[in-house]
Design a protein around this motif. Structure first.
Motif, short mmCIF file in Angstrom:
data_model
loop_
_atom_site.label_atom_id
_atom_site.label_comp_id
_atom_site.label_asym_id
_atom_site.label_seq_id
_atom_site.Cartn_x
_atom_site.Cartn_y
_atom_site.Cartn_z
N ASN A 51 6.74 6.40 8.94
CA ASN A 51 5.49 7.09 8.63
C ASN A 51 5.08 6.96 7.17
N LEU A 128 -1.84 5.36 6.97
CA LEU A 128 -1.44 4.61 8.15
C LEU A 128 -2.63 4.17 9.00
N SER A 129 -3.62 5.03 9.11
CA SER A 129 -4.78 4.71 9.96
C SER A 129 -5.60 3.55 9.42
N LEU A 131 -4.19 0.83 7.99
CA LEU A 131 -3.37 -0.39 7.99
C LEU A 131 -3.70 -1.25 9.21
N GLU A 133 -2.61 -3.62 12.47
CA GLU A 133 -1.73 -3.23 13.57
C GLU A 133 -0.26 -3.51 13.28
N ARG A 136 1.08 -1.04 10.70
CA ARG A 136 1.15 0.31 11.27
C ARG A 136 2.37 0.45 12.18
N TYR A 139 5.73 0.94 10.40
CA TYR A 139 6.04 2.30 9.95
C TYR A 139 6.24 3.28 11.10
#
Length: 208
Positions: A51, A128-129, A131, A133, A136, A139
């Motif tokens: 995360n 994260l949102s 990044l 695929e 993401r 993580y």
């Protein structure tokens, strides 16, 4: 079930065994590192894990004291075979992966898993949102002491290729895959293949 429970259970068992190996190695490795240049035994690096959370990753120090930070064009850490920052002892520690043994402490703490994507270098804040695929998915799981890319390619592929492999691993986590990666890592270390061989596009371009 494996991904959400048994993987962590096996991490604890392997972490305990790995820490015993680390403890034995410390008796011999620590004095050698210290008397090389009277510097610290460990290199405590700030990394990003699951995360995107920051944590301190432990390694035996393989570089000279106060060595500058070199990065590849893709932003990853430079680890070329001709890296002048690495000590003679450090080269041996890296080729045998002994420098990674302290990371079993991270495994017991829950920062890392035995098998998973390698943690990334802290480089600014991440959302994260925002990044792509592959990043993401990287993580989505705990970083590992070793992983798919390290087992099969070590440092011979680009960071983008590593992220693609990380995404594949995140989508296919299983006990069978982890066992396969574990034994492939042992074969790779014993065979000393693909060590510190950065592709042409990953030559050092900056120092910090």
């Amino acid at each position: 079930m494996y991904k959400h429970f048994f993987k962590r259970f096996f991490d604890i068992l392997c972490g305990l065994a790995g820490c015993l190996v680390f403890a034995v190695s410390f008796i011999f490795v620590a004095p050698l590192i210290y008397f090389t240049d009277k510097g610290p035994v460990f290199y405590n690096a700030t990394r990003r894990g699951k995360n995107g959370k920051e944590f301190t990753m432990y390694k035996y120090r393989s570089m000279a004291v106060n060595a500058p930070q070199l990065k590849n064009a893709d932003g990853s850490t430079y680890s070329g075979d001709d890296d002048p920052r690495v000590t003679k002892l450090g080269r041996i520690l890296r080729k045998t992966s002994v420098d990674e043994l302290p990371q079993f402490i991270n495994v017991l703490k829950g920062d890392m898993s035995v098998i998973g994507p390698r943690p990334t270098v802290k480089k600014g804040e991440i959302i994260l949102s925002e990044l792509d695929e592959n990043r993401r998915k990287h993580y989505m799981v705990r970083p590992g002491v070793t992983g798919y890319s390290q087992a099969y390619f070590r440092n011979s592929i680009t960071q983008e290729e590593k992220f693609a492999n990380d995404a594949y691993y995140a989508d296919h986590i299983s006990f069978a895959l982890d066992v396969k990666i574990f034994f492939k890592t042992i074969m790779s270390v014993l065979g000393t293949k693909n060590i510190n061989t950065s592709p042409e596009q990953n030559q050092p371009v900056s120092a910090e």
